[in-house]
Scaffold this motif. Structure first.
Motif: not given
Length: 315
Positions: A83-89, A93-101, A105-110, A142-148
């Protein structure tokens, strides 16, 4: 406690009760499995709420899962339905999600298993089971909260029937600020021979060809696979089912609800060789990703609002 030799049977097996789905939490509370009275079954990994298996009543697998997929929560699963969220790839250039993997993070969260609901039947052909999973600001790391740093909640529902699998997501903005997101159901279908596969329902649709410098192109006729494919389609007829056929026989039909885009992906030879968690290396011959999502643009969700989207995969 005295062990009575004639103790009563469990209610679920009492003669006369209608057949119902059986749901279990297994593998040290890391997976949820469900089996219908007719024999169809699914398994969902709580890491990412990833559907890792969907079998028909004869035990034939419908989803492709890499033999090297990590199922221990150490990374996203290669195969099934991540499950992909909140960014595809990635979106530098999209500041709110620019630092996300990659893919968010949804596919890497419990995820939390919120429970089941079943439809009982007088026979074995109309029973169903729905499994609900939850993720929110309170449960990501906490890391995901920090990034988004947005307040949100997700409810992901997986519904199994004898002839279909439904997956749907509800995204709620629990904060006081709007946010933008992308989402995708990254479905890996298992097929016999990729060279014999055709995908219909995308005729005359515009698409972005990520293998060819993100050029915008137009689909003519069915989609066939003869090399690496990574395309983002925006179907000209969004209500038309997308059908995966092999050797002229329809295998899967995907109907989308409020998910306007379709990604078609196959890594082919070189890319498969370069992915450490893709096994066997010739596994690209036996899989095709047809992914329902909202990824070509950003979906804006105002404070307090909710978004709902999903797919129905019929066989």
């Amino acid at each position: 406690m005295v062990d009575r030799p004639n103790k009563p049977q469990a209610l679920a097996t009492t003669p006369g009760l209608p057949p119902q789905a059986q749901v279990n939490i297994t593998h040290d509370n890391s997976r949820v499995s469900a089996v219908l009275p007719s024999g169809e079954c699914i398994e969902v990994l709580l890491h990412g709420a990833t559907v890792t298996s969907w079998k028909d009543r004869a035990g034939n697998e419908r989803l492709w899962l890499s033999e090297a997929a990590k199922l221990d929560g150490s990374k996203a699963v290669r195969g099934g339905i991540p499950l992909v969220f909140p960014v595809f790839g990635t979106a530098p250039d999209h500041e709110p999600t620019s630092k996300l993997p990659q893919h968010g993070f949804a596919r890497n969260s419990r995820w939390d298993f919120l429970g089941k609901s079943t439809t009982e039947s007088s026979g074995q052909t109309d029973a169903s089971v729905k499994l609900d999973f939850g993720l929110s600001t309170a449960t990501i790391d906490d890391e995901a909260k920090k990034l988004w740093p947005f307040s949100f909640s997700l409810i992901y529902s997986v519904t199994l029937t004898p002839d279909a699998l439904r997956t749907g997501i509800v995204i709620t903005n629990d904060g006081d600020q709007p946010f933008e997101f992308q989402t995708l159901l990254h479905t890996y279908f298992r097929i016999g021979d990729i060279t014999k596969v055709k995908i219909s329902g995308l005729e005359e649709s515009a698409y972005i060809d990520k293998v060819d410098g993100a050029k915008e192109k137009q689909q003519t006729g069915d989609v066939t696979i003869a090399g690496e494919v990574d395309r983002v389609y925006h179907p000209a007829s969004p209500e038309t089912p997308v059908v995966v056929s092999e050797s002229g026989e329809a295998k899967f039909s995907i109907v989308r609800d409020n998910l306007g885009d379709v990604v078609v992906w196959n890594p082919w030879v070189e890319k498969a060789q370069g992915m450490g968690d893709f096994e066997p290396k010739d596994g690209y011959r036996n899989m095709i990703c047809v992914e329902a999502g909202a990824v070509k643009a950003w979906t804006k969700l105002e404070a307090g609002d909710a978004y709902e989207g999903g797919q129905i995969i019929s066989v």
